[in-house]
Design a protein around this motif. Structure first.
Motif, PDB file in Angstrom:
ATOM      1  N   ALA A   1       0.288  -1.113   0.416  1.00 55.81           N
ATOM      2  CA  ALA A   1       0.335   0.374   0.095  1.00 55.81           C
ATOM      3  C   ALA A   1       0.695   0.935   0.055  1.00 55.81           C
ATOM      4  N   ARG A   2       2.230   1.124   0.180  1.00 56.85           N
ATOM      5  CA  ARG A   2       2.827   2.335   0.485  1.00 56.85           C
ATOM      6  C   ARG A   2       3.759   2.468  -0.754  1.00 56.85           C
ATOM      7  N   PHE A   3       3.244   1.604  -1.828  1.00 58.67           N
ATOM      8  CA  PHE A   3       4.266   2.001  -3.126  1.00 58.67           C
ATOM      9  C   PHE A   3       4.621   2.507  -3.823  1.00 58.67           C
ATOM     10  N   ASP A   4       5.676   3.566  -4.486  1.00 62.98           N
ATOM     11  CA  ASP A   4       4.739   4.348  -5.666  1.00 62.98           C
ATOM     12  C   ASP A   4       3.655   4.072  -6.576  1.00 62.98           C
ATOM     13  N   PRO A   5       3.614   4.026  -7.120  1.00 63.87           N
ATOM     14  CA  PRO A   5       2.457   3.608  -8.109  1.00 63.87           C
ATOM     15  C   PRO A   5       3.077   4.230  -9.321  1.00 63.87           C
ATOM     16  N   GLN A   6       3.618   5.011  -9.540  1.00 63.98           N
ATOM     17  CA  GLN A   6       4.314   5.495 -10.917  1.00 63.98           C
ATOM     18  C   GLN A   6       5.908   3.910 -11.416  1.00 63.98           C
TER      19      GLN A   6
ATOM     20  N   PRO B   1       6.716   0.362 -12.092  1.00 63.62           N
ATOM     21  CA  PRO B   1       6.385  -1.152 -11.680  1.00 63.62           C
ATOM     22  C   PRO B   1       6.506  -1.834 -10.372  1.00 63.62           C
ATOM     23  N   THR B   2       6.132  -2.615 -10.704  1.00 66.06           N
ATOM     24  CA  THR B   2       5.933  -3.818  -9.601  1.00 66.06           C
ATOM     25  C   THR B   2       6.173  -4.910  -9.887  1.00 66.06           C
TER      26      THR B   2
ATOM     27  N   ARG C   1      -3.982  -6.324  -7.552  1.00 66.98           N
ATOM     28  CA  ARG C   1      -3.574  -5.027  -7.716  1.00 66.98           C
ATOM     29  C   ARG C   1      -2.653  -5.445  -8.531  1.00 66.98           C
ATOM     30  N   TRP C   2      -1.850  -7.067  -8.959  1.00 69.59           N
ATOM     31  CA  TRP C   2      -0.917  -6.779  -9.814  1.00 69.59           C
ATOM     32  C   TRP C   2      -1.955  -7.978 -10.634  1.00 69.59           C
TER      33      TRP C   2
ATOM     34  N   ASP D   1       2.392  -5.928 -12.373  1.00 66.89           N
ATOM     35  CA  ASP D   1       1.663  -4.363 -13.336  1.00 66.89           C
ATOM     36  C   ASP D   1       2.849  -4.576 -14.629  1.00 66.89           C
TER      37      ASP D   1
END
Length: 238
Positions: A148-153, A155-156, A185-186, A206
């Motif tokens: 939840a704290r990952f930067d959405p900009q 990629p993960t 979310r992925w 993602d």
């Protein structure tokens, strides 16, 4: 628009040592996979390809490891430099979950490397203070809070030992649904009927996937692992 590819692989190496015949064969296979990002669970650094960049999730996952100081539940190997390494120091994810950002030619890519506890972790061994699936579920909660704290900009990529077959086999429905909820979310690329599957080592992201290959836990000599390995080709559109 150019599509620039990267490869990510994961495998549980079942505590092989590099000096053993099994370890030598595992090390050779991991090198031949030629991944850009590699997550090894229940492994040691000397199994990984030479050079490059490595981080691990730590040495304390609640079991006495004094007799095997080189063992790590979760290791991340990267072709590119790694920054912002984060591990969990408490709870079921301690020694099992890590995240770091790879400085790839495609831009930063975050890797979440995991070895989620199996059903009976710390039930009759280790701390002996858990019930079936309780450690697994707690680790899922921790992964969800971390993500939840990952930067959405950025990629993960999530890779490692999930300790659940997908689709569900024998695990309780509530446990299966909890894992799917955390991973929602992925896109999970390693579920379903794949060669050498159904898998419990998984890759999700993602980023779009253009190819998937698995390998067996045995070779012509004999057993390598009680898990099959998997490699995915992902791409970033430029």
């Amino acid at each position: 628009m150019e599509k620039t590819r990267l490869t990510v692989a994961t495998w549980n190496t079942m505590w092989a040592t590099a000096s053993s015949s099994r370890g030598e064969r595992i090390r050779r296979l991991l090198s031949e996979v030629d991944a850009d990002l590699l997550v090894v669970t229940e492994g040691q650094r000397d199994l990984l390809p030479d050079g490059r960049h490595v981080v691990d999730a730590g040495t304390d996952w609640g079991y006495d490891t004094s007799a095997h100081p080189l063992r790590r539940k979760t290791l991340l190997w990267s072709r590119w430099p790694l920054s912002d390494p984060t591990t969990l120091s408490t709870g079921a994810g301690a020694g099992r979950v890590l995240t770091a950002v790879a400085d790839s030619p495609l831009g930063p890519v975050r890797v979440l490397a995991v070895c989620i506890p199996w059903a009976s972790a710390h039930v009759t061994t280790g701390r002996r203070d858990a019930t079936n699936w309780s450690e697994h579920l707690e680790c899922c909660d921790q992964i969800e809070k971390l993500a939840a704290r990952f930067d959405p900009q950025i990629p993960t990529i999530v890779a490692g030992d999930f300790n659940q077959r997908i689709p569900r086999r024998r695990q309780p429905i509530r446990v299966f649904e909890r894992l799917l909820d955390v991973m929602d979310r992925w896109t999970l690329y390693t579920g379903g009927e794949v060669e050498h599957g159904p898998l419990i080592d998984h890759i999700a992201s993602d980023l779009p996937c253009t190819g998937l290959r698995t390998w067996a836990g045995t070779d012509e000599t004999g057993k390598l692992s009680d898990h099959a390995g998997v490699v995915c080709t992902l791409y970033v559109a430029e």
